[in-house]
Write a protein that holds these residues in place. Sequence first.
Motif, short mmCIF file in Angstrom:
data_model
loop_
_atom_site.label_atom_id
_atom_site.label_comp_id
_atom_site.label_asym_id
_atom_site.label_seq_id
_atom_site.Cartn_x
_atom_site.Cartn_y
_atom_site.Cartn_z
N LEU A 86 2.03 -4.82 -9.88
CA LEU A 86 2.26 -3.89 -8.73
C LEU A 86 2.53 -2.50 -8.97
O LEU A 86 1.85 -1.64 -8.34
N ALA A 87 3.12 -2.14 -10.07
CA ALA A 87 2.95 -0.88 -10.49
C ALA A 87 1.87 -0.30 -10.96
O ALA A 87 1.70 1.04 -10.61
N MET A 88 0.86 -1.01 -11.43
CA MET A 88 -0.54 -0.49 -11.66
C MET A 88 -1.30 -0.07 -10.29
O MET A 88 -1.80 0.74 -10.08
N LYS A 89 -1.18 -1.13 -9.19
CA LYS A 89 -1.88 -0.95 -8.14
C LYS A 89 -1.13 -0.06 -7.18
O LYS A 89 -2.22 0.82 -6.00
N TRP A 90 0.08 0.12 -7.01
CA TRP A 90 0.85 1.01 -5.91
C TRP A 90 0.37 2.35 -5.67
O TRP A 90 -0.03 2.74 -4.71
N PRO A 91 0.23 3.13 -6.78
CA PRO A 91 -0.13 4.71 -6.80
C PRO A 91 -1.26 4.97 -5.94
O PRO A 91 -1.45 5.91 -5.24
N HIS A 92 -2.44 4.10 -6.31
CA HIS A 92 -3.67 4.06 -5.86
C HIS A 92 -3.96 3.42 -4.39
O HIS A 92 -5.07 3.56 -3.87
N ALA A 93 -3.05 2.66 -3.98
CA ALA A 93 -3.16 1.97 -2.81
C ALA A 93 -2.93 2.43 -1.39
O ALA A 93 -1.91 3.19 -1.38
N ALA A 94 -3.58 2.16 -0.33
CA ALA A 94 -3.17 2.64 0.86
C ALA A 94 -2.05 1.91 1.26
O ALA A 94 -1.69 0.76 0.96
N PRO A 95 -1.13 2.42 2.17
CA PRO A 95 -0.03 1.54 2.75
C PRO A 95 -0.20 0.32 3.37
O PRO A 95 0.65 -0.67 3.06
#
Length: 457
Positions: A86-95
């Motif tokens: 989650l920490a890897m994906k969150w910053p670059h993912a759309a809401p």
Amino acid sequence: MKSLDVKIWSVRKRDTKRPSYDARWSVAGQVFSESFRTKGLADNFRSKLMRAARDGEEFDTESGLPGSMAEKKATLTWYVFALKYLAMKWPHAAPSTRDGINESLASVTMALLNDRPGRPADAVLRKTLRNWAFVLPGPDSRELPVEVGNALDWVAKASRPLSDLTDPALGRAVLDSLKIKLDGTAAAAETVRRKRRTLVNALHYAVDLGEFRENPLSAVRWRKPKVSNEVDPRVVANPEQARSLLHAVSYVGGYRRARGRRLVGLYAGMYFGGFRPAEVVGLSEADLVLPGSGWGTALLHRTRPSVGKQWTDSGESHDDRGLKNRPTEDVRRVPIPPQLVAILREHLDTFGTAEDGRLFFSESGGVVSSSTYYRAWQDARVLALAPAVAASPLAQRPYDLRHSALSTWLNAGVDPTEVAERAGNSVEVLLSRYAKCLDGRQEVANRRIEDLLREYE
């Protein structure tokens, strides 16, 4: 024992019922092989062997592998790994993507819990995982209610090791669990496919971290549910029905309160312009060319999808982003017919714009929520349609107005390339989605067959 006597052969294809590819090599005269589902995986494994041999690594005579490739037993629990993913994906993912990742990780976590004493109720676990565990900033960065803290402590202790997923039976059980929503009801086929995509992507990340040699779900035989992307022709409103519905919207909430009148232009944008709801919600006066007569133009470049405060970086309920599946700076020019030009001009004359120039806004000036325009649409359907028709799928959702628009254009004979350009779709997606909504093709085919048969009478 270790040895530098290594020979590596080319990848060999095995023609079995399910074709596989073998990577073969020998260490001190002893032959080893590994089978893979695809040639790419086998080539990748062989390349690692070649690299280790070139670097002068010694190969183990029992496992056949160099030290750099000896598989490590996964030591992480699923829960700890899921937080890392989650920490890897969150910053670059759309809401909206964050919401989907959250739901998927929560579902898998529920399926990978050991039976330990003190288990909280499933409803508490689901709520805790959904609202606290898989939302950044993570639970370690926030003050937690006692019940939430206790539930997360239990999950951390009860979570099964990530390495358990190498058991195909457990992998199948986890995949089957995706068919059930967190509230216990059956999930739609598209939801199952979306959650599976997240799980597969997460396990590819585990491979990147060195926890697995390859995705452990590759060994699981599991049939994905079939998803139909075709638009149901029953939802498509004809022009007369659409006009009746738009007229009825103006009476929703009473004329003086103007609750429905504020939304007429919003629905008209979906029907006459083929806009997506999030596109028309973000529409500004500066984006429009509205002549006194004839066709106008809309320059679409901004969407305001409703996603929930916990998923956006701004903490607002609506995201503020570019067009769907387009680069952030991309713009789509859409010609709009005189009917829509007149409706939007009237809307601007009556209600003006929000402070930032948006055409459609709440009475307090905020972004129009999806729940607001959905409820108003349901009220309008009751006013405009006969009871039997209102109970049917016809224009059941505001989005069905866009389906109606694109179907109408295609049936009018507009070139699919032009329709796709206006709609912001590819031609392939357009034709595959609206194939069942194209009227008249069956009659044309029938006439051609009949004419051919007459030639042989």
